[in-house]
Design an enzyme around this catalytic site. Structure first.
Site, PDB file in Angstrom:
ATOM      1  N   GLY B  14       0.829  -1.209   0.000  1.00  0.00           N
ATOM      2  CA  GLY B  14       0.000   0.000   0.000  1.00  0.00           C
ATOM      3  C   GLY B  14       0.854   1.246   0.000  1.00  0.00           C
ATOM      4  N   GLY B  16      -0.326   4.597   0.229  1.00  0.00           N
ATOM      5  CA  GLY B  16      -1.020   5.806   0.655  1.00  0.00           C
ATOM      6  C   GLY B  16      -0.072   6.607   1.539  1.00  0.00           C
ATOM      7  CG  PHE B  17      -1.269  10.307   3.237  1.00  0.00           C
ATOM      8  CD1 PHE B  17      -0.496  11.324   2.695  1.00  0.00           C
ATOM      9  CD2 PHE B  17      -2.621  10.305   2.982  1.00  0.00           C
ATOM     10  CE1 PHE B  17      -1.074  12.320   1.914  1.00  0.00           C
ATOM     11  CE2 PHE B  17      -3.217  11.302   2.205  1.00  0.00           C
ATOM     12  CZ  PHE B  17      -2.437  12.308   1.666  1.00  0.00           C
ATOM     13  N   GLY B  18       0.555   6.354   4.737  1.00  0.00           N
ATOM     14  CA  GLY B  18       1.318   5.530   5.676  1.00  0.00           C
ATOM     15  C   GLY B  18       2.439   4.756   5.000  1.00  0.00           C
ATOM     16  CB  VAL B  82      -1.235  -8.068  -1.664  1.00  0.00           C
ATOM     17  CG1 VAL B  82      -1.019  -9.142  -0.600  1.00  0.00           C
ATOM     18  CG2 VAL B  82       0.092  -7.451  -2.056  1.00  0.00           C
ATOM     19  CD  GLU B 174     -13.490  18.052   1.796  1.00  0.00           C
ATOM     20  OE1 GLU B 174     -13.521  16.938   1.239  1.00  0.00           O
ATOM     21  OE2 GLU B 174     -12.548  18.426   2.510  1.00  0.00           O
TER      22      GLU B 174
END
Lengths: 452, 452
Positions: B14, B16-18, B82, B174
């Site tokens: 993954g 993403g941000f992490g 995965v 939003e």
């Protein structure tokens, strides 16, 4: 007092260069216009290959039709698919069943790609006419490199690193040159298992030279520039088969040859929009509608056909006539001419002279700093032709903002060798499942730990 | 000499941000890293609603992962799905059958949207997690107005001009604010048969107030700002059914109510990525993996889980612990902490203190010049909060070029009230056929000539 609904109703089908120009030329005419297109945007098609090769994002070359025409109060824009034209009833039938009556009709639905009767090739060798085509091609090209990086064995990887472009007209030449640039420059240093610069780009052309519409000397220079960028050019190569695994050729000596390639781009043939057939008037061999010097269909002064769908002749000053080429200036000039003729007739004024195509020359880009130009008496190629191409295209791009953004994107691409729109929305598993079933199977059960 | 393949193999799933932060934090570590993601890009998810509402093009908020990490030579990027993690064998299995062995594993596959067991709602009320979601939503919103313009009768048009957003967290707020802006400003003067400003945007929230994560006073201000933009806000509204024609609600008094709407957006629930289940370790009720202060799975010091997939506790200075919220700073901080712990262990150095989440505050935008902010001791809303939101988001956007382009796009949008990415690649007939079969039928055979 005359109300809007008393005004003659002009129906324009298609908002490419021809249809848009016709609508704009009618801005001050005492008519009410309905402009129908099946997409919501006008597309600057000459730069579509840049979207396909991740150099530009879609909004840079596509503008919403109704936004472009918002100030022209006599136009109603409808996003719909026209199914057929009924000359006798003077109406067009939409896909949802609605019928729209017209007093004057301008058909400008252009061309689509043609596989010369081999429609089964479309699946394996997508063409490039719409934004959806460009996204599909972008995903195919970028995911081919991803797939090669994922595979373990060199012989499995090779077909993913072979790119074949079929047809060496302007689109094929642009695609091949840009693919070579992506492999050699853009993706440099980004892969660990494969070397993207070892990708091979093959440009196949059935005739004797690339860019047939240009003078032979410019064709030769274009080929030399392509080869300088790393493209292999093969002329007089006849494609006899295309499938998921590659392309089969027949050479001039009758010898057959197979090229393994997972990415094949079709830039070989165009055919007129099928809507022309529903007019039930004479068509030429390419399916285009034969029009007279007024761009009218024979016997129907209320029906005009303009742009790539029209087989039109240009009446030259010397009294001879020559076919109008299928290029955007031709479409624009036809759109304007049809609008003027229509307005003159409605006003009872004398009609303009028969259509004459003004040829401003031909330009084709090949890749970074490489292009050929044939403008008036000037023929030139290389860096200067490329700069010229760049500014001409930016000049004609519709909408000030687009021009600025495209100029910035190109300046950035030039300095950085990068292409910023390298984003595909397709997830990985679809590719693995649908594009390469056999490779997936052969890779199965192979225990692997990635090497540096 | 130690070669690269002797180094411990860190597998990160993954980007993403992490996951991205974990990979970057390992840049100088003596490890070899494989980073697997199922898409080819890192997505700046906080601005995804801007792509869905045509304010930004996809490449502005998405960057190719391998380009971002090209200079970090210890990372191999693979685009793959995965399928499962095998703790005992220390390997992950890819969708194409390959198995990858790891010495250390960081799982950062985040969250997806959840329909609370009503997966049949997904078709009618798409959520917003990926670029593909954003394109689908963009097409749905823009084509709803096109469809309304195409239809003849007011009662047929109405459901196309009703927009329902379910869930009033940051994304829902939003979306609702931006939809109202599009209807009232962006599309002004562009339609001839309908008035887009008569579109209704309804924001439904199950709990008692919008933006539950904020203080009640800011929730109240956000609701007032939303209403100022023309959004109807309904709290304590429980959705009991969603289909192609609209939404059914149950109010607090048990009364059922039906809202006809062709465009419904799901912003109500998230669920942890299903990959977490294959770890076969304890999960919390939301399906998140319960981790310890090292962000490790119990009993497996070689497996870290970070970001939205982790149910992590922050150890506060006073010794208490509180759950880490599912926001991007949380994911980044966890990614960094896991990388540091891993490096310390490999080097035999003392491990860092248990994870502590640093809260920099919360920000949510509502629409043009409207936002709420809760930063440290400061709480503010309106124009200044909006400017603050804007600069924070541009600051954190990855890649200098993106920042510049996004800033330009927003400056232009602000002055012109326009949204430049109003381009959909779907052609008209697919919409007519798939989205509105009943409307198409009822419009069939209705002879029509468009009025001004």
């Amino acid at each position: 007092m005359q109300t809007a609904s008393d005004l003659p109703h002009v129906l324009i089908i298609g908002c490419g260069f021809g249809g848009l120009e016709a609508a704009r030329s009618l801005a001050r005419a005492p008519v009410r216009i309905t402009l129908i297109d099946r997409s919501n945007h006008h597309l600057f098609q000459p730069l579509l290959y840049q979207v396909a090769t991740a150099g530009l994002s879609a909004p840079s070359i596509a503008a919403p039709i109704r936004h472009m025409l918002r100030k022209q109060r006599n136009v109603t824009v409808l996003m719909a698919e026209v199914e057929r034209i009924d000359k006798a009833a003077r109406c067009v039938r939409l896909a949802d069943g609605q019928a729209l009556h017209y007093d004057q009709l301008i058909v400008a639905t252009g061309a689509t790609h043609s596989y010369f009767g081999r429609e089964d090739w479309a699946e394996h060798a997508p063409g490039l006419k719409t934004l959806a085509d460009a996204f599909k091609l972008r995903a195919k090209v970028l995911l081919a490199f991803e797939q090669a990086e994922l595979l373990q064995r060199e012989e499995e990887r090779r077909p993913w690193l072979n790119f074949v472009v079929i047809g060496a007209g302007p689109t094929g030449v642009e695609m091949a040159g840009t693919l070579a640039e992506i492999a050699r420059h853009t993706l440099k240093n980004e892969f660990r298992r494969i070397d993207p610069s070892r990708a091979q780009v093959l440009l196949l052309e059935g005739s004797a030279r690339v860019l047939q519409a240009f003078k032979p000397e410019l064709s030769a220079r274009a080929q030399a520039q392509l080869e300088g960028l790393g493209v292999q050019v093969r002329c007089e190569a006849r494609v006899v088969a295309i499938d998921a695994e590659g392309v089969e050729l027949e050479n001039t000596d009758g010898r057959r040859e197979r090229i393994a390639a997972r990415t094949v781009v079709w830039a070989a043939g165009v055919a007129a929009s099928p809507l022309g057939r529903t007019l039930e008037v004479p068509l030429d061999r390419a399916g285009r509608v034969i029009v007279d010097g007024r761009l009218n269909v024979p016997g129907h002064a209320e029906i005009f056909v303009v742009g790539d769908l029209a087989a039109a002749q240009s009446l030259e000053p010397d009294g001879s006539s020559r076919p109008v080429p299928g290029v955007s200036p031709g479409a624009k000039q036809m759109g304007r001419h049809a609008a003027r003729t229509l307005v003159a007739r409605l006003a009872g004024r004398p009609e303009p002279a028969p259509f004459r195509y003004i040829d401003y020359g031909a330009l084709a880009t090949i890749g970074r700093k490489a292009a050929v130009a044939d403008v008036g008496r000037l023929r030139f190629s290389g860096y200067f032709a490329w700069l010229f191409w760049l500014f001409v295209h930016i000049y004609f791009l519709i909408g000030f903002r687009n021009r600025l953004v495209v100029l910035m994107d190109w300046a950035w691409a030039y300095w950085s060798f990068q292409r910023y729109a390298r984003v595909v929305s397709e997830p990985a598993p679809q590719i693995a499942a649908s594009v390469q079933p056999s490779a997936a199977k052969s890779a199965a059960r192979s225990e692997a730990s990635p090497a540096q």
